[in-house]
Design a protein around this motif. Structure first.
Motif, short mmCIF file in Angstrom:
data_model
loop_
_atom_site.label_atom_id
_atom_site.label_comp_id
_atom_site.label_asym_id
_atom_site.label_seq_id
_atom_site.Cartn_x
_atom_site.Cartn_y
_atom_site.Cartn_z
N LYS A 1 50.87 -16.94 -56.81
CA LYS A 1 50.20 -17.14 -55.42
C LYS A 1 49.50 -18.48 -55.19
O LYS A 1 48.85 -19.08 -56.19
N LEU A 2 49.91 -19.64 -54.50
CA LEU A 2 50.06 -21.25 -54.39
C LEU A 2 48.22 -21.14 -53.79
O LEU A 2 47.89 -21.14 -52.63
N GLU A 3 47.29 -21.98 -54.77
CA GLU A 3 45.96 -22.47 -54.42
C GLU A 3 46.07 -24.42 -55.00
O GLU A 3 47.27 -24.47 -55.71
N GLY A 4 45.64 -24.85 -54.32
CA GLY A 4 44.85 -26.19 -54.78
C GLY A 4 44.54 -25.91 -55.86
O GLY A 4 44.59 -25.43 -56.58
N VAL A 5 44.02 -27.05 -56.35
CA VAL A 5 43.14 -28.01 -57.88
C VAL A 5 41.89 -26.75 -57.11
O VAL A 5 41.35 -26.70 -56.47
N ARG A 6 41.17 -25.96 -58.33
CA ARG A 6 39.94 -25.08 -58.54
C ARG A 6 39.92 -24.67 -56.93
O ARG A 6 39.44 -24.12 -56.93
N GLY A 7 41.58 -23.74 -56.57
CA GLY A 7 41.15 -23.11 -55.84
C GLY A 7 41.61 -23.48 -54.40
O GLY A 7 41.59 -22.63 -53.14
N ALA A 8 41.41 -24.57 -54.06
CA ALA A 8 41.52 -25.44 -52.79
C ALA A 8 42.04 -24.83 -52.23
O ALA A 8 43.97 -24.79 -52.14
N GLN A 9 42.46 -24.96 -50.85
CA GLN A 9 43.22 -24.63 -50.26
C GLN A 9 44.38 -26.08 -49.16
O GLN A 9 44.14 -27.39 -49.45
N ILE A 10 45.51 -26.27 -49.02
CA ILE A 10 46.63 -27.14 -49.29
C ILE A 10 46.46 -27.77 -48.01
O ILE A 10 46.63 -27.17 -46.98
N SER A 11 45.85 -29.11 -47.59
CA SER A 11 46.19 -29.98 -46.19
C SER A 11 47.64 -30.41 -46.35
O SER A 11 48.10 -30.74 -47.15
N VAL A 12 47.74 -30.83 -45.04
CA VAL A 12 49.07 -31.41 -44.61
C VAL A 12 48.69 -32.42 -43.74
O VAL A 12 48.28 -32.45 -43.09
N ALA A 13 49.30 -33.78 -44.15
CA ALA A 13 49.42 -34.94 -42.94
C ALA A 13 50.38 -34.99 -42.51
O ALA A 13 51.49 -35.25 -43.18
N LEU A 14 50.41 -35.44 -40.96
CA LEU A 14 51.93 -36.67 -40.44
C LEU A 14 51.54 -38.12 -40.51
O LEU A 14 50.00 -38.25 -40.34
N ILE A 15 52.33 -38.67 -41.62
CA ILE A 15 52.00 -39.98 -41.56
C ILE A 15 52.81 -41.18 -41.24
O ILE A 15 53.80 -40.72 -41.06
N ASN A 16 51.88 -42.24 -40.59
CA ASN A 16 53.07 -43.70 -40.03
C ASN A 16 53.84 -44.13 -41.18
O ASN A 16 52.48 -44.51 -41.85
N SER A 17 55.34 -43.94 -41.39
CA SER A 17 55.70 -44.68 -42.26
C SER A 17 55.66 -45.86 -42.56
O SER A 17 55.79 -47.05 -43.84
N ASN A 18 54.89 -46.56 -41.35
CA ASN A 18 54.48 -48.46 -41.04
C ASN A 18 53.43 -48.22 -41.26
O ASN A 18 52.86 -49.67 -42.35
N THR A 19 52.88 -47.90 -40.89
CA THR A 19 50.81 -48.54 -41.39
C THR A 19 50.19 -47.57 -42.28
O THR A 19 49.22 -47.66 -42.88
N GLY A 20 50.46 -46.46 -42.69
CA GLY A 20 50.47 -45.38 -43.44
C GLY A 20 49.22 -44.82 -43.10
O GLY A 20 48.08 -44.10 -43.69
N ASP A 21 49.19 -44.12 -41.77
CA ASP A 21 47.89 -44.01 -41.49
C ASP A 21 48.52 -42.79 -40.55
O ASP A 21 49.63 -41.80 -40.27
N VAL A 22 46.89 -41.48 -40.54
CA VAL A 22 47.56 -40.04 -39.85
C VAL A 22 48.04 -40.36 -37.85
O VAL A 22 47.20 -41.16 -37.35
N VAL A 23 49.51 -39.96 -37.75
CA VAL A 23 49.29 -39.83 -36.27
C VAL A 23 48.99 -38.45 -35.76
O VAL A 23 48.70 -37.52 -35.89
#
Length: 255
Positions: free
Chosen positions: A1-23
């Motif tokens: 089973k895949l889990e994050g550190v200490r069992g935390a849920q894994i988050s995903v974000a779409l990032i603007n490669s030019n600004t580094g901000d979340v789209v």
């Protein structure tokens, strides 16, 4: 089973490669992503300029005769550019593939975003071991109702485990109660089956258990040889006889 550190849920974000901000707006901010398994040696130089073809060439399929390598929630839906990975389980270990490791990859689901290029995501490489090893896994921290062999340096079915069982110490809670009432007696129960350094490690691990009780000891004999153990509600939960702890289920009606 895949889990994050200490069992935390894994988050995903779409990032603007030019600004580094979340789209957070636009069609891309609400796309669906497919979850795939990758070879552990994909992009080993940790560069971010791979092509879609390179990514696809490192996707790992199941071994012949095996079920799908990944099971669970294989699609992530973004909302305002952010999503959460659901339950994800590997059905096979990683010892058979060329790198002996896997990565998790995410790619835009087929039919999304048209001609817009959204670079895939990947995790660090990791090993996947057989699930059966969990049957003997130690718990950190241990729970009070865990079997006593969940403690460090107490092997399931080993001599220490047998010595503790013979003394009526089956759970981590039993171990702690004996430790707190008379640690010397507990050391005698284990005897030569455990060396001094391992004893210290065992005690440290046991003390990380978060109990839901406190002990109140009453020694009518006045010499701390025989006594009664009460919980915080004032209910008797065991006896100390000749410096050895006996949980209530082990006592006779007369006792």
């Amino acid at each position: 089973k895949l889990e994050g550190v200490r069992g935390a849920q894994i988050s995903v974000a779409l990032i603007n490669s030019n600004t580094g901000d979340v789209v957070r707006s636009g069609l891309e901010s609400s796309i669906k992503l497919d979850v795939v398994a990758l070879e552990g040696d994909f992009n080993k130089d940790d560069e971010d300029n791979w092509t879609q073809e390179e990514f696809e060439s490192h996707v790992v399929k199941q071994r012949e005769g095996k079920r799908s390598l990944l099971a669970g929630d294989l699609v992530v839906k973004l909302k305002e550019g952010v999503g959460e990975m659901g339950e994800l389980i590997f059905t096979d270990n990683s010892s058979w593939n060329r790198s002996k490791r896997f990565r998790i990859g995410l790619k835009v689901a087929t039919g999304c975003c048209g001609n817009t290029r959204i670079r895939e995501a990947k995790t660090d490489a990791f090993q996947v071991k057989e699930h059966r090893g969990q049957a003997y896994m130690k718990h950190h921290p241990p729970a009070s109702d865990d079997e006593v062999w969940r403690l460090e340096n107490v092997a399931k079915g080993g001599i220490s485990h047998q010595n503790l069982s013979d003394a009526g110490i089956y759970k981590v809670e039993d171990f702690l109660l004996q430790l707190f009432t008379d640690p010397k007696k507990l050391r005698e129960i284990l005897g030569k089956s455990i060396a001094e350094k391992k004893w210290d490690s065992l005690i440290r691990h046991a003390k990380t258990c978060k109990t839901k009780w406190k002990l109140y000891l009453d020694y009518p004999d006045g010499v701390t040889k025989h006594g009664v153990v009460f919980n915080t509600d004032g209910q008797p939960i065991g006896l100390v006889k000749d410096r050895e702890y006996f949980a209530t289920p082990r006592l006779s009606a007369q006792e």
